[in-house]
Design an enzyme around this catalytic site. Sequence first.
Site, PDB file in Angstrom:
ATOM      1  N   GLY A  36      53.798 -40.793 -29.864  1.00 31.46           N
ATOM      2  CA  GLY A  36      52.795 -39.836 -30.341  1.00 31.46           C
ATOM      3  C   GLY A  36      51.815 -39.527 -29.219  1.00 31.46           C
ATOM      4  O   GLY A  36      51.808 -40.204 -28.177  1.00 31.46           O
ATOM      5  N   SER A  38      48.402 -39.073 -26.950  1.00 34.44           N
ATOM      6  CA  SER A  38      47.307 -39.968 -26.599  1.00 34.44           C
ATOM      7  C   SER A  38      46.216 -39.827 -27.672  1.00 34.44           C
ATOM      8  O   SER A  38      45.857 -38.712 -28.050  1.00 34.44           O
ATOM      9  CB  SER A  38      46.749 -39.586 -25.228  1.00 34.44           C
ATOM     10  OG  SER A  38      45.655 -40.407 -24.904  1.00 34.44           O
ATOM     11  N   GLY A  39      45.742 -40.930 -28.179  1.00 28.83           N
ATOM     12  CA  GLY A  39      44.706 -40.883 -29.211  1.00 28.83           C
ATOM     13  C   GLY A  39      45.250 -40.732 -30.625  1.00 28.83           C
ATOM     14  O   GLY A  39      44.478 -40.664 -31.579  1.00 28.83           O
ATOM     15  N   SER A  40      46.573 -40.707 -30.771  1.00 23.26           N
ATOM     16  CA  SER A  40      47.131 -40.554 -32.126  1.00 23.26           C
ATOM     17  C   SER A  40      46.981 -41.851 -32.920  1.00 23.26           C
ATOM     18  O   SER A  40      46.987 -41.824 -34.154  1.00 23.26           O
ATOM     19  CB  SER A  40      48.606 -40.123 -32.063  1.00 23.26           C
ATOM     20  OG  SER A  40      49.378 -41.069 -31.359  1.00 23.26           O
ATOM     21  N   GLY A  41      46.863 -42.971 -32.212  1.00 24.28           N
ATOM     22  CA  GLY A  41      46.644 -44.239 -32.920  1.00 24.28           C
ATOM     23  C   GLY A  41      47.713 -45.294 -32.675  1.00 24.28           C
ATOM     24  O   GLY A  41      47.733 -46.320 -33.352  1.00 24.28           O
ATOM     25  N   LYS A  42      48.568 -45.063 -31.707  1.00 25.92           N
ATOM     26  CA  LYS A  42      49.675 -46.007 -31.458  1.00 25.92           C
ATOM     27  C   LYS A  42      49.171 -47.425 -31.173  1.00 25.92           C
ATOM     28  O   LYS A  42      49.618 -48.377 -31.810  1.00 25.92           O
ATOM     29  CB  LYS A  42      50.518 -45.532 -30.252  1.00 25.92           C
ATOM     30  CG  LYS A  42      51.126 -44.158 -30.433  1.00 25.92           C
ATOM     31  CD  LYS A  42      51.916 -43.727 -29.210  1.00 25.92           C
ATOM     32  CE  LYS A  42      51.092 -43.576 -27.949  1.00 25.92           C
ATOM     33  NZ  LYS A  42      50.030 -42.554 -28.016  1.00 25.92           N
ATOM     34  N   SER A  43      48.240 -47.557 -30.247  1.00 18.47           N
ATOM     35  CA  SER A  43      47.764 -48.900 -29.864  1.00 18.47           C
ATOM     36  C   SER A  43      46.987 -49.550 -30.997  1.00 18.47           C
ATOM     37  O   SER A  43      47.158 -50.748 -31.272  1.00 18.47           O
ATOM     38  CB  SER A  43      46.863 -48.822 -28.625  1.00 18.47           C
ATOM     39  OG  SER A  43      47.579 -48.274 -27.559  1.00 18.47           O
ATOM     40  N   SER A 110      55.630 -41.531 -24.718  1.00 13.93           N
ATOM     41  CA  SER A 110      57.075 -41.217 -24.666  1.00 13.93           C
ATOM     42  C   SER A 110      57.348 -39.813 -25.212  1.00 13.93           C
ATOM     43  O   SER A 110      57.966 -39.660 -26.259  1.00 13.93           O
ATOM     44  CB  SER A 110      57.906 -42.287 -25.380  1.00 13.93           C
ATOM     45  OG  SER A 110      57.373 -42.713 -26.607  1.00 13.93           O
TER      46      SER A 110
HETATM   47  P1  ADP Z   1      46.890 -44.159 -28.645  1.00 18.88           P
HETATM   48  O1  ADP Z   1      47.306 -45.599 -28.416  1.00 18.88           O
HETATM   49  O2  ADP Z   1      47.898 -43.401 -29.459  1.00 18.88           O
HETATM   50  O3  ADP Z   1      46.521 -43.457 -27.384  1.00 18.88           O
HETATM   51  P2  ADP Z   1      44.470 -45.296 -29.742  1.00 18.88           P
HETATM   52  O4  ADP Z   1      44.977 -46.288 -30.732  1.00 18.88           O
HETATM   53  O5  ADP Z   1      44.041 -45.799 -28.397  1.00 18.88           O
HETATM   54  O6  ADP Z   1      45.585 -44.142 -29.561  1.00 18.88           O
HETATM   55  O7  ADP Z   1      43.256 -44.456 -30.350  1.00 18.88           O
HETATM   56  C1  ADP Z   1      43.314 -43.898 -31.659  1.00 18.88           C
HETATM   57  C2  ADP Z   1      41.901 -43.672 -32.210  1.00 18.88           C
HETATM   58  O8  ADP Z   1      42.015 -43.033 -33.493  1.00 18.88           O
HETATM   59  C3  ADP Z   1      41.148 -44.958 -32.414  1.00 18.88           C
HETATM   60  O9  ADP Z   1      39.817 -44.747 -32.048  1.00 18.88           O
HETATM   61  C4  ADP Z   1      41.277 -45.203 -33.938  1.00 18.88           C
HETATM   62  O10 ADP Z   1      40.197 -45.926 -34.456  1.00 18.88           O
HETATM   63  C5  ADP Z   1      41.323 -43.774 -34.499  1.00 18.88           C
HETATM   64  N1  ADP Z   1      42.053 -43.613 -35.784  1.00 18.88           N
HETATM   65  C6  ADP Z   1      41.622 -42.931 -36.857  1.00 18.88           C
HETATM   66  N2  ADP Z   1      42.514 -42.970 -37.878  1.00 18.88           N
HETATM   67  C7  ADP Z   1      43.540 -43.705 -37.441  1.00 18.88           C
HETATM   68  C8  ADP Z   1      44.776 -44.144 -38.044  1.00 18.88           C
HETATM   69  N3  ADP Z   1      45.147 -43.829 -39.290  1.00 18.88           N
HETATM   70  N4  ADP Z   1      45.612 -44.892 -37.304  1.00 18.88           N
HETATM   71  C9  ADP Z   1      45.274 -45.226 -36.030  1.00 18.88           C
HETATM   72  N5  ADP Z   1      44.136 -44.861 -35.409  1.00 18.88           N
HETATM   73  C10 ADP Z   1      43.265 -44.114 -36.099  1.00 18.88           C
END
Ligand code: ADP
Length: 207
Positions: A36, A38-43, A110
């Site tokens: 997904g 960046s910022g989608s919530g993967k980590s 990815s």
């Molecule tokens: P990624 O690893 O995809 O780049 P991050 O996990 O670093 O994304 O960041 C995702 C951000 O979105 C975090 O600040 C998190 O708190 C927020 N967020 C909001 N809703 C959700 C959700 N349902 N699942 C995961 N993260 C979420």
Amino acid sequence: MADQKATNITWHGGHIGRPEREAALGQRGATIWLTGLSGSGKSTIAVAVEAELVKRGKLAYVLDGDNVRHGLNKNLGFSPADRTENIRRIAEVAKLFTDCGVLAFTSFISPYRADRAAARALFAPGDFVEVYVAADVATCEGRDPKGLYQQARAGKIPEFTGISAPYEEPEAPELVLDTSKQSVEESVNALVAYLEGKGYLSAQGRR
Ligand code: ADP
């Protein structure tokens, strides 16, 4: 170096196999491939699911994008060729974890379908679970947890996925988590429920 291919090498099996390791751990090894923007919530999802599983006595481990780029893949950038090699190495490492019996979570953008298909092709059916952590660019940009979108919009980060580089959505992921609508807790519960329902949390789980 990199272009010198190893020859005369043979896979060396151990005295025990994956079933024995899985029985000892009480789970099935698998790679849970989060993809997904960046910022989608993967980590966020990966580390929360890891914590929940370990709390339940399961062995889970997160392979995270930035962490892997600090070590194993520190010689790689973000060109299409380097992104492909990044994913290939991660998939090979995740496959070793899977053979160990570990529930390995990979947390990488990815963005290319072909790279994810190549990763999947390394695994036996059922050993690779593709999870699309879905959130549109506007949602991710609104969160911008690392300030990367802001930098990308300012032209400071070239080839930024979703802004100046493509993201190819999965066509048939095992699971979709729509984090633009779900809370973190809902996404985490959905992933744990999926793994439980498919038998990954038991050594006798379905194959
Ligand atoms: P990624 O690893 O995809 O780049 P991050 O996990 O670093 O994304 O960041 C995702 C951000 O979105 C975090 O600040 C998190 O708190 C927020 N967020 C909001 N809703 C959700 C959700 N349902 N699942 C995961 N993260 C979420």
